[in-house]
Design a protein around this motif. Structure first.
Motif, PDB file in Angstrom:
ATOM      1  N   ASP A  39      59.430  75.099  27.236  1.00 35.32           N
ATOM      2  CA  ASP A  39      60.560  75.684  26.499  1.00 35.32           C
ATOM      3  C   ASP A  39      61.889  75.057  26.906  1.00 35.32           C
ATOM      4  N   TRP A  42      62.014  71.686  25.342  1.00 34.33           N
ATOM      5  CA  TRP A  42      62.275  71.804  23.903  1.00 34.33           C
ATOM      6  C   TRP A  42      63.767  72.030  23.625  1.00 34.33           C
ATOM      7  N   ALA A  43      64.381  72.922  24.438  1.00 30.77           N
ATOM      8  CA  ALA A  43      65.815  73.192  24.269  1.00 30.77           C
ATOM      9  C   ALA A  43      66.647  71.946  24.571  1.00 30.77           C
ATOM     10  N   LYS A  44      66.243  71.196  25.596  1.00 29.12           N
ATOM     11  CA  LYS A  44      66.978  69.983  25.968  1.00 29.12           C
ATOM     12  C   LYS A  44      66.850  68.921  24.876  1.00 29.12           C
ATOM     13  N   ALA A  45      65.632  68.783  24.320  1.00 29.54           N
ATOM     14  CA  ALA A  45      65.409  67.771  23.279  1.00 29.54           C
ATOM     15  C   ALA A  45      66.184  68.108  22.014  1.00 29.54           C
ATOM     16  N   ARG A  46      66.255  69.390  21.682  1.00 22.84           N
ATOM     17  CA  ARG A  46      67.015  69.800  20.497  1.00 22.84           C
ATOM     18  C   ARG A  46      68.513  69.510  20.675  1.00 22.84           C
ATOM     19  N   LYS A  47      68.983  69.692  21.917  1.00 20.32           N
ATOM     20  CA  LYS A  47      70.412  69.485  22.182  1.00 20.32           C
ATOM     21  C   LYS A  47      70.772  68.009  22.198  1.00 20.32           C
ATOM     22  N   ASN A  49      68.636  65.382  21.237  1.00 23.89           N
ATOM     23  CA  ASN A  49      67.976  64.702  20.108  1.00 23.89           C
ATOM     24  C   ASN A  49      67.624  63.254  20.448  1.00 23.89           C
ATOM     25  N   TRP A  54      62.385  64.098  23.490  1.00 23.79           N
ATOM     26  CA  TRP A  54      61.343  64.599  22.592  1.00 23.79           C
ATOM     27  C   TRP A  54      59.951  64.190  23.072  1.00 23.79           C
TER      28      TRP A  54
END
Length: 511
Positions: A39, A42-47, A49, A54
């Motif tokens: 999780d 996932w939050a780091k990858a969304r921020k 990008n 990812w």
């Protein structure tokens, strides 16, 4: 105490929280840690990008998914292997592995008196009225039943003797054990008490609950909330707009069932020690089951066939048997088998002033009184029904019978087909007379006839078996009796085919 404005703003007084993992006993701390890592990634990858972030997220996600499958498989393998000698635990584990896949939705419309109803509250009220009225089937068939001769119970005798059954006050250990055996996965009943929290608090509530339970014995009065029920309509099959295609599933108060369990244990011991239950009854008795009942019936039929006789059996089906029990007749039966006046008064209060409402998705119908029947979903209900029908077959001659609660079979044999049917017809007539006295209703449509001949030649035209209303009983080649499909050749091929088909589905899902 006044709460500060800051607390009122930032701390809600009520909220709904979803607790994850409560129904997943296989969910380990290792999985929890890996889930948190996934999780965060996932939050780091969304921020960010970024491709690298990812990639890290996908690797953690795949590791977590693989580990879930591995841990879950290992858990169920170990659990089912350890429960091989306990079929009840084994199949409970198997069912839990499938999750809550079964859903039961309330129909969007129902048909009542040729009118379509779509309002949710009206539908709930119609269901409740339908379920409550099912106990009055006998009165609808016999409008003059209140004036019928020889059907009302005899005057109540005074059985306050040394051998009579008296409800003994409970001790804390009994109540403690009953509470410890509660299933925490069950939901609360009308009293809103969750079994999970009752079980967690058992060390603190066992003693006060024991006092409350014993007060019901000394005062012969049970709290009205414990005599109420929530009912859920469950579709049996067929058109979902037809009320008759539903059966009620009752949810009772947890503490009421704990009390019932303690009383039931005492009553069962009394019935067993004094050998009160009929030898033809296999329901809810120690060392008896659907297996022993089926073995008894099949063995008797095979013995008749081995003696070169024909054997005919009629499988009796009763309409809403548990719902049509007459309370006055039941109280009379309890007194006659030796229950003390104190015990009978307690049971009379247990049966009286009962109510139910249909509840679904937070909405509920109005409550209605239930004046007949034994409580559905209760612990004492099936035992009281067994006492109610205990003498059902006492007057039957030239035929054998066996019953498991409301599942009854009458069978007889003779070298002649004509004599076999004659004996069976006489026995059925006697049984129907007893059912009338008990205000129970024979369901002629679901009552079936079967003829066993072991290959012997049969007449081209067989005699008819008729109900007291002149309805012919349908002859069938197979019938599902207590979970076993019995065929006229006693080959059990159809039963095995059905069983194999079910097991393929179960084993496929487990695999």
């Amino acid at each position: 105490m006044m709460l500060s404005p800051i607390l009122l703003i930032n701390m809600p007084l009520s909220a709904n929280f979803r607790v994850k993992g409560r129904d997943n006993p296989w969910f380990s701390s290792q999985l929890s840690s890996l889930q948190q890592e996934r999780d965060i990634a996932w939050a780091k990858a969304r921020k960010s990008n970024s491709h690298a972030d990812w990639l890290i997220f996908r690797q953690l996600r795949n590791r977590f998914t693989s580990l879930v499958k591995q841990v879950k498989a290992e858990y169920y393998l170990l659990k089912t292997t350890s429960d091989l000698n306990d079929p009840k635990k084994f199949w409970k584990t198997i069912k839990s592995s499938f999750g809550n896949v079964a859903t039961n939705d309330l129909p969007t419309c129902i048909v009542k008196d040729s009118c379509r109803l779509t309002d949710k509250l009206e539908i709930l009220n119609c269901f409740n009225e339908h379920f409550v009225s099912s106990g009055s089937q006998f009165e609808s068939l016999h409008p003059d039943s209140n004036n019928m001769q020889n059907t009302s119970p005899s005057p109540l005798p005074n059985n306050d003797c040394v051998q009579s059954f008296i409800i003994v006050p409970l001790d804390v250990i009994e109540v403690y054990r009953a509470l410890k055996h509660l299933d925490p996965a069950k939901s609360a009943g009308p009293d809103k008490l969750e079994p999970l929290f009752l079980k967690l608090a058992v060390d603190f509530i066992a003693e006060p609950l024991t006092h409350i339970f014993n007060l019901t014995f000394s005062n012969n009065e049970i709290p009205n909330i414990w005599k109420s029920a929530y009912v859920l309509p469950l579709l049996k099959g067929g058109d979902p707009t037809v009320l008759n295609n539903y059966r009620p599933i009752s949810k009772l108060c947890v503490l009421a069932k704990v009390l019932e369990k303690c009383v039931s244990d005492q009553l069962k011991d009394f019935l067993d020690v004094n050998n009160i239950l009929s030898q033809h009854q296999s329901g809810f008795r120690k060392r008896h089951s659907t297996i022993t009942a089926t073995l008894k019936v099949v063995n008797d039929i095979i013995e008749s066939l081995d003696c070169k006789k024909y054997c005919a059996a009629v499988f009796i089906d009763l309409s809403k048997a548990f719902d049509t029990v007459d309370h006055v007749t039941l109280v009379d039966r309890l007194l006659k088998i030796g229950l003390s006046r104190q015990a009978v008064d307690w049971f009379s209060n247990y049966l009286s002033v009962r109510t139910q409402c249909v509840q679904f998705a937070g909405s509920s119908s109005s409550s209605l009184p239930v004046s007949k029947g034994v409580p559905q979903g209760s612990i004492l209900g099936p035992l009281l029904f067994s006492i109610y029908v205990n003498n059902l077959c006492d007057s039957i001659t030239n035929a054998a019978c066996h019953f498991y609660a409301d599942d009854t079979i009458i069978y007889c044999s003779s070298p002649s087909v004509a004599d076999t049917f004659h004996f069976l017809q006489s026995a059925l007539d006697v049984l129907q007379s007893q059912l009338t006295k008990l205000k129970l209703v024979l369901n002629a449509d679901k009552t079936k006839l079967m003829l066993f001949s072991n290959g012997k030649a049969l007449p081209k035209v067989l005699p008819k078996l008729l109900t007291s209303h002149g309805t012919e009983i349908e002859r069938v080649n197979s019938y599902k009796y207590l979970g076993f499909i019995i065929d006229e050749n006693l080959s059990f091929k159809l039963h095995i085919e059905k069983l194999v088909s079910k097991l393929k589905i179960k084993l496929g899902s487990l695999f």
